[in-house]
Design an enzyme around this catalytic site. Structure first.
Site, short mmCIF file in Angstrom:
data_model
loop_
_atom_site.label_atom_id
_atom_site.label_comp_id
_atom_site.label_asym_id
_atom_site.label_seq_id
_atom_site.Cartn_x
_atom_site.Cartn_y
_atom_site.Cartn_z
N CYS A 337 0.83 -1.20 0.00
CA CYS A 337 0.00 0.00 0.00
C CYS A 337 0.88 1.26 0.00
CB CYS A 337 -0.98 -0.03 1.18
SG CYS A 337 -2.39 1.09 0.98
N HIS A 418 -3.72 -5.45 0.68
CA HIS A 418 -3.62 -5.88 2.07
C HIS A 418 -4.05 -7.35 2.15
CE1 HIS A 418 -2.87 -1.89 3.63
NE2 HIS A 418 -3.88 -1.42 2.93
#
Length: 477
Positions: A337, A418
């Site tokens: 991320c 994630h």
């Protein structure tokens, strides 16, 4: 409602336990927390964002997570401001003082007045129409009397829901008598009547030593102690509280693959590393020590709520240079991320989405350029890795000039996903260069089975030490 004498007393875990217990007993429970403040979040099947704890509790209840389970999420961006996520969508940033003192004021994004209290009550009502019982969770302490008139998540929510409140106290931190008694006595007479029981959590040692204390607590509070739950070490449940992060390992270990997670000031979604941390072949630790980063076998740049600010700090404290040097020496570097964005060539924020830093060069390990935007990507994803199907979810702001959710070179992997490290093919790929045996965890289905087993173990642990029949009596069932 499981309310608390303070933060990190175990409300989230106890709520998850009862979500599983009620499900085991044939009911259709669902979790609810009106307002959450956390950087660990999760994407619902519909592509919206909620706090990670409610996603875990929904998993324990055996149902898909939904924004009605956590309608208001505050994601801290600095000591004074938070991004406000309402019903799964960001509506802008709020100064903490303005949020608490002028709640419901005009939103700078929508340009309309938002009544947060009405929003969270409506979400509860929708949820309660679909599930029963609702397992509610409070936030922090129920005795913050200076904020009582603006409370959206504790006793005001209990009044709206007509909830039976169970107060959870942490005996491990000390002062449990004062914290439980004070939390009850600081309530109004109306709210005090809602508190139907006490659970003492995180007990260590011989339980018989608290028999007298249990009776004394009941006598001074006038509320029954429904259970004393011992500390556990062999049950693995995702935790979202920043206090849990402080208890993680911080050093190298011999005889294992050392995985260094770079400790960022605004780290988010550190549950990304739970599966890897449990792997017996791995020593996963958190650090911003330059020497430790260079000695680690694998370096992970995690997600962050303030990418540019954390990137600036990495350059300031020498970690950026240590990561680049380790990469040149053949060490594996993984970015997730915001960490993925940092590994690129540049990060630009021309509209000041994150703050005052408009542009910074990245670490230059991957050929991407990122521009921050006000739009947020939130979705669950299925992806292929090493020829196998894997699963995860995306929650990020910023657009990179590649349509690849995963970008890979010989010694570097960047991804927006994630849960990337929850997948066995990914873990085996990272550990393949080391002389370690393959893990018995073969796929995502095995991880789901593992999690189910943990929820069952948690439920059994709580059943053993809490008077479940008395809980049902309180509920009138």
């Amino acid at each position: 409602m499981f309310a608390g004498t303070g933060s990190d007393v175990g409300k989230s875990i106890v709520a998850a336990a009862f979500c599983r217990i009620f499900r085991q007993d044939g009911y259709q429970p669902a979790p609810f927390k009106a307002q959450n403040m956390a950087l660990n979040s999760y994407a619902t099947p519909e592509g919206f964002e909620i706090g990670r704890a409610q996603a875990v509790q929904a998993e324990a209840a055996g149902i898909p997570c939904h924004t009605d389970m956590n309608p208001l999420l505050l994601k801290p961006q600095s000591d004074h401001t938070s991004q406000v996520v309402l019903n799964g969508k960001p509506i802008g940033n709020k100064d903490a003082y303005d949020y608490w003192r002028k709640g419901g004021e005009r939103s700078e994004v929508r340009g309309e007045r938002i009544d947060y209290r009405q929003e969270v009550c409506d979400a509860f009502d929708r949820l309660a129409a679909r599930y029963n019982p609702i397992v509610m969770e409070g936030a922090g302490s129920i005795a913050e009397i200076n904020l009582k008139d603006r409370d959206l998540v504790n006793m005001s929510m209990a009044r709206h829901a007509k909830a039976d409140v169970i107060l959870v106290g942490d005996i491990d931190r000390g002062g449990v008598f004062a914290s439980v008694y004070g939390s009850i006595m600081l309530q109004t007479p109306e709210d005090r009547k809602l508190i139907k029981g006490i659970i003492i959590n995180k007990f260590r040692g011989d339980m018989r030593l608290f028999d007298e204390g249990r009776k004394m607590l009941e006598d001074i509070c006038g509320v029954p102690v429904l259970g004393v739950i011992p500390y556990y070490k062999d049950i693995y449940i995702d935790e979202e509280d920043s206090v849990a992060l402080e208890q993680k390992r911080r050093e190298l270990a011999e005889g294992k693959v050392n995985v260094a997670v770079v400790l960022l000031r605004h780290i988010s979604n550190y549950t990304d590393f739970d599966t890897l941390e449990r792997d017996p072949r791995v020593n996963l630790f958190y650090t911003n020590n330059v020497a430790d980063i260079q000695q680690a076998d694998i370096i992970i740049l995690p997600g962050t709520k303030a990418t540019l600010d954390d990137l600036m700090e990495l350059r300031r404290n020498g970690c950026a240079q240590a990561i680049q040097r380790a990469h040149r020496e053949g060490k594996m570097v993984v970015g997730i991320c915001g960490g993925y964005q940092m590994l690129g060539q540049t990060i630009n924020d021309p509209d000041g989405i994150e703050g005052s830093i408009t542009s910074l060069p990245g670490l230059g390990l991957l050929s991407i350029h990122t521009t921050m935007t006000s739009d947020k990507t939130t979705r669950q994803v299925t992806f292929a890795f090493e020829g196998q199907e894997c699963q995860g979810y995306e929650i990020h702001q910023g657009v990179s000039d590649t349509d690849q959710a995963i970008l890979q070179t010989d010694h570097c992997i960047g991804t927006y996903i994630h849960g990337f490290l929850d997948n066995a093919p990914v873990i085996e790929h990272l550990l393949s260069k080391f002389a370690v045996q393959r893990s018995p965890l073969n796929n995502h289905a095995d991880l789901r089975a593992f999690k189910d087993e943990q929820y069952d173990k948690l439920a059994a642990h709580v059943r053993q030490h809490v008077d479940i029949k008395r809980i049902y009596d309180i509920l009138g069932i």
